[in-house]
Scaffold this active site. Structure first.
Site, PDB file in Angstrom:
ATOM      1  N   SER A 128       0.876  -1.139  -0.207  1.00  0.00           N
ATOM      2  CA  SER A 128      -0.082  -0.188   0.039  1.00  0.00           C
ATOM      3  C   SER A 128       0.903   1.311  -0.058  1.00  0.00           C
ATOM      4  CB  SER A 128      -0.901   0.056   1.290  1.00  0.00           C
ATOM      5  OG  SER A 128      -1.689  -1.147   1.155  1.00  0.00           O
ATOM      6  N   GLY A 171      -4.467  -1.899  -0.948  1.00  0.00           N
ATOM      7  CA  GLY A 171      -3.601  -1.686  -1.952  1.00  0.00           C
ATOM      8  C   GLY A 171      -3.447  -0.192  -2.230  1.00  0.00           C
ATOM      9  N   CYS A 183      -9.228  -1.907   3.985  1.00  0.00           N
ATOM     10  CA  CYS A 183      -8.435  -0.502   3.467  1.00  0.00           C
ATOM     11  C   CYS A 183      -9.202  -0.263   1.948  1.00  0.00           C
ATOM     12  CB  CYS A 183      -7.139  -0.644   3.521  1.00  0.00           C
ATOM     13  SG  CYS A 183      -6.543   0.974   4.176  1.00  0.00           S
ATOM     14  N   HIS A 200      -6.664  -1.738   9.565  1.00  0.00           N
ATOM     15  CA  HIS A 200      -6.002  -3.044   9.310  1.00  0.00           C
ATOM     16  C   HIS A 200      -6.058  -4.202  10.337  1.00  0.00           C
ATOM     17  CE1 HIS A 200      -4.087  -2.248   5.530  1.00  0.00           C
ATOM     18  NE2 HIS A 200      -4.263  -0.938   5.866  1.00  0.00           N
ATOM     19  N   GLU A 228      -5.529  -7.178  10.385  1.00  0.00           N
ATOM     20  CA  GLU A 228      -4.629  -8.015  10.516  1.00  0.00           C
ATOM     21  C   GLU A 228      -3.032  -7.422  11.364  1.00  0.00           C
ATOM     22  OE1 GLU A 228      -4.908  -5.889   8.319  1.00  0.00           O
ATOM     23  OE2 GLU A 228      -3.077  -5.350   7.339  1.00  0.00           O
TER      24      GLU A 228
END
Ligand code: GLN
Length: 380
Positions: A51, A244, A272, A355, A357
């Site tokens: 990203s 991305g 995102c 995010h 993760e």
């Protein structure tokens, strides 16, 4: 490092401001959008997060490189950012996993860095004026000359960079978070019958794929231009829209595919850029924030429950564009009240601007992977 061994480097911003420092990494000239990240850890994950493609990252944490570089912490096959800006650099890393120093690693991947910069002053400038293009060079040390190159570079708004970083071919991902690092031992993983998830790749981070696998998913990662009918041929239990780089509004192939996928009424989860693409597919619009959100302590939620989240984005969903649609706001960024999460009013479709993760960052939002799995379980 002795002063005599240091290589002078120049940083010039599009507004003409110049900063002088020393080079680390590659001695190349690179232009990119200058943005700041306030995380106190995770420089390797940031540098390898696709990203950040096309961006020069200011790290506000004052010293980079102490723990070196290791193979396990890569978020993609190689770092894709345009450059790095630091207050200070550690040239001799010390960590049991380190295989290389940060400067050597950036040099190997042709990414220039500049250190010795007053990153606090620079960050305050970006916060006041807004993110803008800038250039780092060791060969062009004349401010006017480097500024010319900076001004000739395109603006991030309108750029489809996801096309450059998406996978060229389909691959399958089954590797979960390693047991020593698994923090969510309550996730119900049905390995007998894994859920098949097709991930549309706009520049996916590996830890997203790992967290999906930890939650019992077999992930098929497909290129950005894969049409919806190809995706549905895998008979997925759910569809994932990845993070991305660049402007989501420019990723027209992704928006078209997401629109077509909505008709299948399968569970969809977006992170995102995936969240922004989902918004566009359902009639919402995005706009560019003044300087974006990049860091590990961004509060998100609505009144009752607040999560501390990892973030990295420039664009956001325009809440005005949601009024008559089928989406509702599930989370707000509580620093500036921008939209941080969306939920479909009647279908198992949801997305977040942040995010879950982490990598790096807190684990507060890991429950979203479980929510996605639960939606697929119900739909099965
Ligand atoms: N991390 C991401 O997916 C970022 C999305 C988009 N490129 C933005 O900057 O807003």
């Amino acid at each position: 490092m002795p002063l005599s061994d240091r290589i002078p480097a120049l940083l010039v911003l599009a507004d003409g401001t110049a900063y002088r420092g020393w080079s680390f990494g590659a001695t190349e000239t690179k232009i990119g959008e200058v943005v700041f990240n306030t995380g106190m850890t995770g420089y390797q994950e940031v540098l390898t997060d696709p990203s950040y493609c096309g961006q020069i990252v200011i790290f506000t944490y004052p010293e980079l490189g102490n723990t070196g570089i290791n193979l396990e912490d890569e978020e993609s096959a190689r770092p894709l950012c345009a450059g790095a800006i630091a207050r200070n650099i550690c040239h001799r890393p010390s960590n049991w996993r380190s295989t290389q120093s940060l400067p050597d690693y950036l040099n190997q991947h042709q990414i220039p860095g500049i250190y010795g910069i007053d990153t606090r002053a620079l960050t305050r400038k970006i916060r006041t004026v807004g993110a803008m293009n800038g250039g780092i060079s060791t060969s062009i040390l004349d401010e006017g000359e480097l500024l010319e190159q900076v001004l000739a570079a395109p603006n991030m708004a309108g750029l489809n960079l996801a096309r450059q970083v998406s996978t060229p071919k389909v691959y399958e991902w089954t590797e979960a978070t390693i047991p020593a690092w698994e923090f969510n031992t309550e996730s119900v993983v049905d390995q007998e019958q894994p859920f098949t998830v097709v991930a549309l790749d706009f520049g996916v981070k590996r830890n997203i794929l790992r967290r999906l696998a930890s939650h019992g998913c077999r992930v098929i990662v497909v290129p950005i231009d894969t049409p919806a009918e190809e995706i549905l041929k895998y008979n997925p239990d759910g569809i994932f829209l990845s993070n991305g780089p660049g402007d989501p509004a420019a990723v027209t192939e992704g928006i078209t595919t997401a629109k077509a996928l909505l008709e299948s009424e399968k569970p969809i989860f977006g992170i995102c850029m995936g969240h922004q693409i989902l918004g566009h597919a359902l009639g919402a619009e995005t706009y560019k924030l003044k300087f974006g959100h990049r860091g590990l302590n961004q509060p998100a939620g609505l009144q009752q429950k607040i999560e501390i989240t990892s973030q990295n984005h420039s664009f956001a969903i325009d809440p005005e564009s949601l009024t008559a649609g089928v989406l509702e706001v599930s989370h707000l960024n509580l620093n500036d009240q921008t939209v941080a999460g969306l939920r479909h009013k009647s279908l198992p479709i949801f997305s977040v601007q942040y995010h879950p993760e982490a990598s790096p960052g807190p684990h507060d939002a890991d429950y979203l992977f479980e929510q996605f799995v639960q939606a697929m379980r119900t739909a099965r």
